[in-house]
Design an enzyme around this catalytic site. Structure first.
Site, PDB file in Angstrom:
ATOM      1  N   GLU A 144       1.253  -0.112  -5.575  1.00 37.64           N
ATOM      2  CA  GLU A 144       0.265   0.944  -5.768  1.00 37.64           C
ATOM      3  C   GLU A 144       0.923   2.190  -6.361  1.00 37.64           C
ATOM      4  O   GLU A 144       2.016   2.586  -5.944  1.00 37.64           O
ATOM      5  CB  GLU A 144      -0.408   1.301  -4.444  1.00 37.64           C
ATOM      6  CG  GLU A 144      -1.502   2.347  -4.606  1.00 37.64           C
ATOM      7  CD  GLU A 144      -2.179   2.696  -3.289  1.00 37.64           C
ATOM      8  OE1 GLU A 144      -3.309   3.206  -3.349  1.00 37.64           O
ATOM      9  OE2 GLU A 144      -1.581   2.470  -2.224  1.00 37.64           O
ATOM     10  N   ASP A 179      -0.159   6.089  -6.966  1.00 38.75           N
ATOM     11  CA  ASP A 179      -1.116   7.155  -6.670  1.00 38.75           C
ATOM     12  C   ASP A 179      -0.814   8.318  -7.613  1.00 38.75           C
ATOM     13  O   ASP A 179       0.102   9.103  -7.371  1.00 38.75           O
ATOM     14  CB  ASP A 179      -0.939   7.567  -5.202  1.00 38.75           C
ATOM     15  CG  ASP A 179      -2.118   8.348  -4.673  1.00 38.75           C
ATOM     16  OD1 ASP A 179      -2.913   8.832  -5.492  1.00 38.75           O
ATOM     17  OD2 ASP A 179      -2.243   8.477  -3.445  1.00 38.75           O
ATOM     18  N   HIS A 219       0.855  -1.190   0.000  1.00 41.02           N
ATOM     19  CA  HIS A 219       0.000   0.000   0.000  1.00 41.02           C
ATOM     20  C   HIS A 219       0.891   1.239   0.000  1.00 41.02           C
ATOM     21  O   HIS A 219       1.929   1.270   0.661  1.00 41.02           O
ATOM     22  CB  HIS A 219      -0.888  -0.008   1.252  1.00 41.02           C
ATOM     23  CG  HIS A 219      -1.718   1.226   1.420  1.00 41.02           C
ATOM     24  ND1 HIS A 219      -1.507   2.125   2.444  1.00 41.02           N
ATOM     25  CD2 HIS A 219      -2.761   1.710   0.703  1.00 41.02           C
ATOM     26  CE1 HIS A 219      -2.392   3.113   2.353  1.00 41.02           C
ATOM     27  NE2 HIS A 219      -3.157   2.885   1.312  1.00 41.02           N
ATOM     28  N   ASN A 220       0.493   2.280  -0.760  1.00 43.77           N
ATOM     29  CA  ASN A 220       1.296   3.507  -0.837  1.00 43.77           C
ATOM     30  C   ASN A 220       2.776   3.171  -1.060  1.00 43.77           C
ATOM     31  O   ASN A 220       3.664   3.663  -0.355  1.00 43.77           O
ATOM     32  CB  ASN A 220       1.135   4.341   0.442  1.00 43.77           C
ATOM     33  CG  ASN A 220      -0.223   5.018   0.512  1.00 43.77           C
ATOM     34  OD1 ASN A 220      -0.982   5.026  -0.447  1.00 43.77           O
ATOM     35  ND2 ASN A 220      -0.528   5.583   1.676  1.00 43.77           N
ATOM     36  N   HIS A 241       1.301  11.226  -2.333  1.00 39.45           N
ATOM     37  CA  HIS A 241       0.080  11.092  -1.543  1.00 39.45           C
ATOM     38  C   HIS A 241      -0.665  12.422  -1.613  1.00 39.45           C
ATOM     39  O   HIS A 241      -0.244  13.405  -1.005  1.00 39.45           O
ATOM     40  CB  HIS A 241       0.424  10.724  -0.097  1.00 39.45           C
ATOM     41  CG  HIS A 241      -0.723  10.106   0.650  1.00 39.45           C
ATOM     42  ND1 HIS A 241      -1.403   9.002   0.191  1.00 39.45           N
ATOM     43  CD2 HIS A 241      -1.308  10.435   1.823  1.00 39.45           C
ATOM     44  CE1 HIS A 241      -2.349   8.672   1.051  1.00 39.45           C
ATOM     45  NE2 HIS A 241      -2.318   9.532   2.047  1.00 39.45           N
ATOM     46  N   GLU A 292      -4.191   4.260  -8.735  1.00 37.89           N
ATOM     47  CA  GLU A 292      -5.156   5.160  -8.104  1.00 37.89           C
ATOM     48  C   GLU A 292      -5.087   6.442  -8.918  1.00 37.89           C
ATOM     49  O   GLU A 292      -4.162   7.243  -8.783  1.00 37.89           O
ATOM     50  CB  GLU A 292      -4.803   5.400  -6.639  1.00 37.89           C
ATOM     51  CG  GLU A 292      -5.858   6.204  -5.906  1.00 37.89           C
ATOM     52  CD  GLU A 292      -5.475   6.453  -4.465  1.00 37.89           C
ATOM     53  OE1 GLU A 292      -5.843   7.532  -3.960  1.00 37.89           O
ATOM     54  OE2 GLU A 292      -4.817   5.599  -3.857  1.00 37.89           O
TER      55      GLU A 292
END
Length: 742
Positions: free
Chosen positions: A355, A357, A325-326, A370, A404
């Site tokens: 991931e 983003d 994640h991230n 982020h 994302e």
């Protein structure tokens, strides 16, 4: 130009102790190696931190051949060291973000980087010539490889002799009783005045008040004696005080419960016996026996599970998938740095779902960070390049790119261009085969391929029809973007329109992102026909993690964790994916792949999942535990915890008594018993902490593995740091027995 700085000449006695230590580090043939000698002479390197901070530093490999020393050219007072064992990788060329950003292409052949384990900041360096850069890189790689290949005994010898050299304060090659006590503190053991004096007098055969030569060797032998190994060896060494192949086979059958023959015992003798005379007689000495117990055959984890042993031809949704994640973050989610290095670290740890983003960047280039925070930004194309270069170094099985997407349509088109141009034919851009797939392909079918997970404008079956979609369309769905996860509770019924570029939509083939409406809505297919991705809540701004075990128990495949955070939850993730060749794909038990399953991890109804086992664990000893405090006088008080994670009925923890002031060779000999009902879903975690009666214990090391990977018998348990790196020489010694419950 290389700068050589002379050190004070050694006396003959200093030289002999130095050479004794050096001989323990260097294998035959490396003593006169030119690259190694270059490192030991030392030289100047340009250290790069930014466009304006580029300064010359002097670097030198110290005489122990495992410590790098460096100082500022400006003042000799600024001196620092780092251990070669802390180096994760030496990378040639301008292969880090800093070097690419702050240096010109003309220094490509002179540049290299030293990257460290954990969160220690790396070094970006430039040599004065390409030839010198090759010597620095070549020398460091040889030393790193040599240290990794040292036997556990050699590592112990080198460490102890290094500490003895350090304890010899006046460099006379003699160790006084006062120096012995200082040395014992250095190796993490505190002894009483009486015991210290007794130990010293036992070795001081010459009665001259200090130890030297053979007396130091005798002291070393007493110090490294493994009483528990002596007991085990003597019980089975029935052939003139040594182990014959028949004796060793007896041990393997009766204690280790292995299905082996005498030929297997002979192979172990041939492979690990150090004494050539004993080997010629097909016998194993105590040293050879200890060597075997330190090797993969003697470690606690099933050797067969270190390679891919599971069926890899099932659909993707039948596997647990190691997921991050991230992934772009190195630290927290508010102001931490984003970096391609974070992706490289996750991929090298076996992660199979990363991931990205994505947001609009300046100059028309999309960036990853982020959103709505102070985290730094990294170019999307740089991330894809780093992924392409490192995706299949640890695992050859497919990598899922979880997008994302917060970008405008124009920058989405650029994202698609980068994905297609950089990943090339390895990117899945259409279904395998000529017909609409009825199930997901298998990891085996997708070896070496990239799968994009994201939004799609139409259904996959439209690719097999003659109808065409518009170049751009909107997708209206319930709010489900992770970027807004902090507001999920407030937006439970809110919808939004997302503009998608057809170019990006068209490369989303097998993993179309849809919102999860709840277990009731999807109870007929949840976690059996589809892939489920779970991720930490947005409120975890410190990048902390949740317990992944209940999600695995429910059959969720993509349980994403913050890989950048050292924590017990990441230990569990690392432990689960330790098996199956660290491929990042673990086949789920059959009852988690069956649509009609009645399995419930809470109520545990009767079914094939109930394979009641009793686990017996004897915690015997530990060896060479590191200090957790930098204070010289601080000695650890180790306590061992053994935990079982799995279904709630199996989850439990026990701990030993703590041993006061002994991190070198503490002994417990404590027995524990665990009842495990669903072993297929159980993990076993061994951890050692420094006991503190007035505050929380401090972490020393841990090792986690699947219950089904445990081996019966006497075994060493390797220990890992918080970041998952091996603690050199440190370990736990246990006895394991798994039997069917009565």
């Amino acid at each position: 130009m290389q700068c050589v700085r002379r050190q004070p000449a050694r006396t003959k006695s200093q030289e002999s102790l130095y050479r004794a230590s050096l001989a323990l580090v260097l294998p035959t043939g490396l003593e006169g190696d030119g690259d190694l000698q270059f490192l030991m002479n030392g030289g100047d390197l340009l250290k790069v931190r930014s466009g304006s901070w580029k300064k010359t530093r002097y670097y030198k490999l110290q005489e122990d051949c495992k410590t790098m020393w460096h100082e500022s050219k400006k003042t000799l007072k600024s001196k620092q060291t780092f251990s070669v064992e802390d180096i994760d990788e030496v990378r040639t060329g301008r292969q880090t973000e800093s070097l690419r950003k702050y240096t010109e292409e003309s220094v490509e052949g002179r540049a290299f980087s030293i990257l460290f384990k954990g969160r220690q900041k790396g070094l970006d360096l430039i040599a004065s010539s390409e030839e010198e850069a090759k010597k620095w890189v070549g020398g460091l790689e040889k030393v790193i490889s040599n240290i990794k290949n040292l036997t556990p005994q050699k590592k112990t010898e080198h460490w102890i002799y290094s500490c003895l050299r350090k304890a010899d304060k006046n460099f006379d090659n003699k160790i006084s009783q006062k120096e012995i006590k200082s040395f014992l503190r250095d190796i993490n053991i505190e002894v009483s005045e009486d015991y210290g004096e007794m130990l010293f007098q036992k070795c001081d055969k010459s009665k001259c008040g200090f130890l030297e030569g053979k007396e130091i060797e005798h002291f070393y032998e007493i110090l490294t004696q493994r009483e528990e190994i002596d007991v085990i060896y003597e019980e089975y060494a029935k052939t003139d005080g040594l182990m014959s192949a028949a004796d060793l086979l007896n041990f393997l059958l009766n204690e280790q419960k292995e299905d082996v023959s005498q030929n297997d015992a002979l192979q172990l003798i041939e492979k690990y016996e150090l004494d050539e005379n004993a080997k010629a007689k097909q016998q194993m000495t105590k040293d050879g026996f200890l060597m075997y117990l330190h090797q993969p055959e003697g470690l606690i984890s099933n050797l067969a599970h270190k390679s891919v042993y599971q069926d890899m031809n099932q659909p993707l949704n039948h596997y647990f998938i190691s997921s991050s994640h991230n992934t772009y973050l190195l630290e927290d989610q508010l102001k931490g740095p984003s970096s391609t290095e974070a992706y490289i670290k996750a991929l090298l740890k076996g992660c199979r779902c990363v991931e990205l983003d994505c947001w609009d960047g300046s100059d028309g280039e999309p960036v990853i960070y982020h959103g709505y925070t102070l985290t730094s930004k990294v170019l999307f194309k740089d991330v894809i390049k780093a992924i392409q270069e490192n995706a299949f170094k640890t695992s050859e099985y497919p990598l899922i790119l979880s997008l994302e997407n917060h970008c405008s349509v124009e920058q989405q088109k650029i994202m698609a261009q980068h994905l297609i141009s950089i990943l090339g034919s390895a990117l899945i851009t259409k279904p395998l085969g000529d017909q609409m797939p009825t199930c997901l392909p298998s990891p085996e079918e997708l070896k070496g391929r990239f799968i994009v997970k994201g939004k799609r404008l139409d259904k996959l079956e439209d690719m097999f029809s003659e109808s065409k979609t518009a170049d751009e369309e909107s997708v209206t769905e319930e709010e489900d973007d992770e970027g807004d996860e902090e507001d999920q509770e407030k937006k439970s019924s809110k919808t939004k329109s997302l503009k998608l570029a057809k170019e990006l939509s068209d490369i989303v083939i097998y993993c179309k992102s849809v919102h999860f409406h709840g277990f009731e809505d999807s109870q007929d297919k949840h976690n059996t026909d589809k892939l489920s991705r779970i991720y930490p809540a947005g409120l975890r701004t410190d990048s902390s993690n949740y317990n992944p075990v209940p999600l695995w128990n429910a059959g969720c495949q993509i349980v994403a964790l913050n890989f950048q955070t050292a924590c017990p939850e990441m230990d569990l993730n690392r432990g689960l994916f330790l098996q199956n060749g660290q491929s990042g794909y673990n086949l789920k038990p059959s009852y988690l792949r069956d649509r009609d399953t009645k399995f419930d991890p809470i109520t545990l109804p009767d079914g094939p999942w109930l394979k009641n086992k009793t686990l017996h664990v004897m915690v015997i000893t530990a060896q060479q535990l590191p200090k957790v405090s930098e204070r010289k006088s601080s000695i650890v008080d180790p306590v061992v915890k053994v935990q079982v994670y799995g279904v709630p009925a199996d989850t439990t923890m026990v701990e030993t008594q703590y041993i006061e002031n002994n991190g070198f060779n503490p002994m417990w000999n404590e027995n524990f018993q665990f009842d495990v009902r669903v072993p297929d879903l159980a993990l076993v975690r061994f951890s050692i902490e420094d006991y503190d009666s007035s505050s929380n214990n401090e972490f020393i090391g841990q090792y986690t593995l699947p219950f089904n990977s445990l081996k019966n018998g006497y075994h060493h348990v390797p220990l890992l740091t918080k970041n998952g790196d091996h603690l050199s020489s440190a370990g736990l010694f246990v006895h394991i027995m798994v039997v069917d419950a009565e």
